[in-house]
Design an enzyme around this catalytic site. Sequence first.
Site, mmCIF file in Angstrom:
data_model
loop_
_atom_site.group_PDB
_atom_site.id
_atom_site.type_symbol
_atom_site.label_atom_id
_atom_site.label_comp_id
_atom_site.label_asym_id
_atom_site.label_seq_id
_atom_site.Cartn_x
_atom_site.Cartn_y
_atom_site.Cartn_z
ATOM 1 N N ASP A 92 -12.865 -33.698 11.943
ATOM 2 C CA ASP A 92 -12.542 -33.642 10.517
ATOM 3 C C ASP A 92 -12.037 -32.268 10.092
ATOM 4 O OD1 ASP A 92 -14.560 -36.001 10.737
ATOM 5 O OD2 ASP A 92 -13.451 -36.238 8.874
ATOM 6 N N ALA A 135 -10.283 -38.694 8.968
ATOM 7 C CA ALA A 135 -9.571 -37.545 8.391
ATOM 8 C C ALA A 135 -8.065 -37.771 8.158
ATOM 9 C CB ALA A 135 -9.826 -36.311 9.266
ATOM 10 N N ASN A 158 -17.311 -32.972 12.806
ATOM 11 C CA ASN A 158 -17.020 -34.401 12.992
ATOM 12 C C ASN A 158 -18.249 -35.170 12.530
ATOM 13 O OD1 ASN A 158 -15.157 -36.481 13.936
ATOM 14 N ND2 ASN A 158 -16.626 -36.850 15.577
ATOM 15 N N LYS A 159 -18.174 -36.480 12.597
ATOM 16 C CA LYS A 159 -19.255 -37.345 12.116
ATOM 17 C C LYS A 159 -20.627 -36.887 12.599
ATOM 18 C CE LYS A 159 -19.067 -40.063 9.857
ATOM 19 N NZ LYS A 159 -19.376 -39.780 8.431
ATOM 20 N N ARG A 166 -13.412 -36.294 -1.045
ATOM 21 C CA ARG A 166 -14.298 -36.012 0.098
ATOM 22 C C ARG A 166 -14.042 -34.565 0.537
ATOM 23 N NH1 ARG A 166 -14.944 -40.422 4.575
ATOM 24 N NH2 ARG A 166 -16.944 -39.372 4.712
HETATM 25 O O1 MRU Z 1 -17.003 -40.495 7.318
HETATM 26 P P1 MRU Z 1 -15.785 -40.913 8.107
HETATM 27 O O2 MRU Z 1 -15.865 -42.297 8.637
HETATM 28 O O3 MRU Z 1 -14.509 -40.639 7.341
HETATM 29 O O4 MRU Z 1 -15.791 -39.939 9.369
HETATM 30 C C1 MRU Z 1 -14.733 -40.027 10.288
HETATM 31 C C2 MRU Z 1 -14.895 -39.157 11.471
HETATM 32 O O5 MRU Z 1 -15.825 -38.388 11.585
HETATM 33 C C3 MRU Z 1 -13.793 -39.200 12.494
HETATM 34 O O6 MRU Z 1 -14.291 -38.953 13.768
HETATM 35 C C4 MRU Z 1 -12.755 -38.112 12.160
HETATM 36 O O7 MRU Z 1 -12.350 -38.228 10.831
HETATM 37 C C5 MRU Z 1 -11.576 -38.178 13.035
HETATM 38 S S1 MRU Z 1 -10.552 -39.563 12.698
HETATM 39 C C6 MRU Z 1 -9.177 -39.491 13.673
#
Ligand code: MRU
Length: 346
Positions: free
Chosen positions: A237, A48, A247-248, A89
Site C-alpha cells: 500500500d 491500493a 501492506n494488509k 482511506r
Molecule cells: O484494505 P485493502 O483490502 O484495501 O488492503 C489491500 C492490500 O493490503 C493489498 O495487498 C495492497 O493494496 C496491494 S493491492 C495490489
Amino acid sequence: MGFKTIEWRKDGIRLLDQRRLPHHLSYLLCRNASSVAAAISGMAVRGAPAIGVTAAMGIALGAKRIKSAEPALFFRGVERICEQMSRTRPTAVNLFWAVNRMRKILDQGGTLGIEEIKRRLEEEALRIYEEDIEVNRRIGKYGKALIRKGDGVLTHCNAGALATAGYGTALGILRAAQEDGKWFRVFADETRPLLQGARLTSWELLQEKIPVTVITDSMAAWLMKRGEISLVLVGADRIARNGDTANKIGTYNLAVLAKWHGVPFYVAAPTSTIDLNLASGFEIPIEERDVKEVTHFQGRPVSPKGAKALNPAFDVTPQLLIKAIITEKGILRKPFVRGLKRIKAG
Ligand code: MRU
C-alpha cells in the site's frame, strides 16, 4: 479475465462490489463523486492501485456533473472533490498519487475553458486506468522468473485484478508464471478481519484455474516448518524511501516467520506505491477501521459485549525482512534506498 473491477461508463463508474464476493458477482453504479468516495471508504472497491484509479475517475465524474459555467466555482468544486477523495482511506499512497495527477490537469488552468478541462480530466483518469494494467503486466514479466516449477507460494490479502485496474501485482506475477506453463501451488491466507484472501484471492485464482488452498492466518508458521512454502509474495500500500512496506495487517507476521524459516519474502508493487517523501515506515499513516469488523462476523457478534478490540488495517514490514521489491521497472534488491530513488526518478 472474465470480470472488470472498475469501468468508466457514460452514466457513471461501474464497480464490482467486492463486499459481496465470492457468493454474488454484482456491480455498483456510482453516478456522482460522493457515491464513489463512499464506495472507496466502504471497501466496495479496495486495493491500493484500484483505489487510485477509482478516485481519479471519481474526480472526472464529479467535474462532469458540475453545472456552473463560472470558472472560479468550477475549480473550487473540483478541488473539493479532490479533498473528498483524499479523505477516504489514508494508507495507500496510490490514492494521493492519482489525485495529484488529476490536480495537475486542473493546474493547466482557466484559459482552456471548463468543457476542455472536463474532457482532459476524463482522459487523464482513463490514462491512469490503462497505464495500471500495462504496469501490472510488466511487473508480471519481471516477477515470473522468481516462480519455479512446483513452488508453494504464500500470499496475503488480495493483490490481484480485483485490487487494480486489471491483471494484478502479486497475483499478476502468478498469472504470468501460469501463462508460461509453470505449475505451482498458491496458499491464500484468509486475511482477517475482512477475509480478502479467503473470499477474493481464492475466487480470482479459481477464475484463472490456478490451484489455491485457503489457510487461516495462524497456519503460516506451521506450513513453513513443514517445508510447504517456497516463497511469500505480497502487494503493498505504501513503500517508504528505505523500503519499509505497509501492506494488509498480518503481512509483517509473515515476513518475520519467513525470515526464521529461511523463506524468501517478496513485495510486488508499481512505482506509484513508492513514497519518497517518507524516510521510513514509521511515518506511514495506518488506517484504523471500525472495531466491529473484529468483534462481529457477518453482522453477528463473536465477542462478548464490553470486550475491547483493535483494528489497524495495515502493518509495516521493515525492509530488512524483504528480499526484493518487484516493480514495473525491474526487480530491486538491497540497498533499496538507491534503487527506489532511481526508478522513481526515471
Ligand atoms: O484494505 P485493502 O483490502 O484495501 O488492503 C489491500 C492490500 O493490503 C493489498 O495487498 C495492497 O493494496 C496491494 S493491492 C495490489
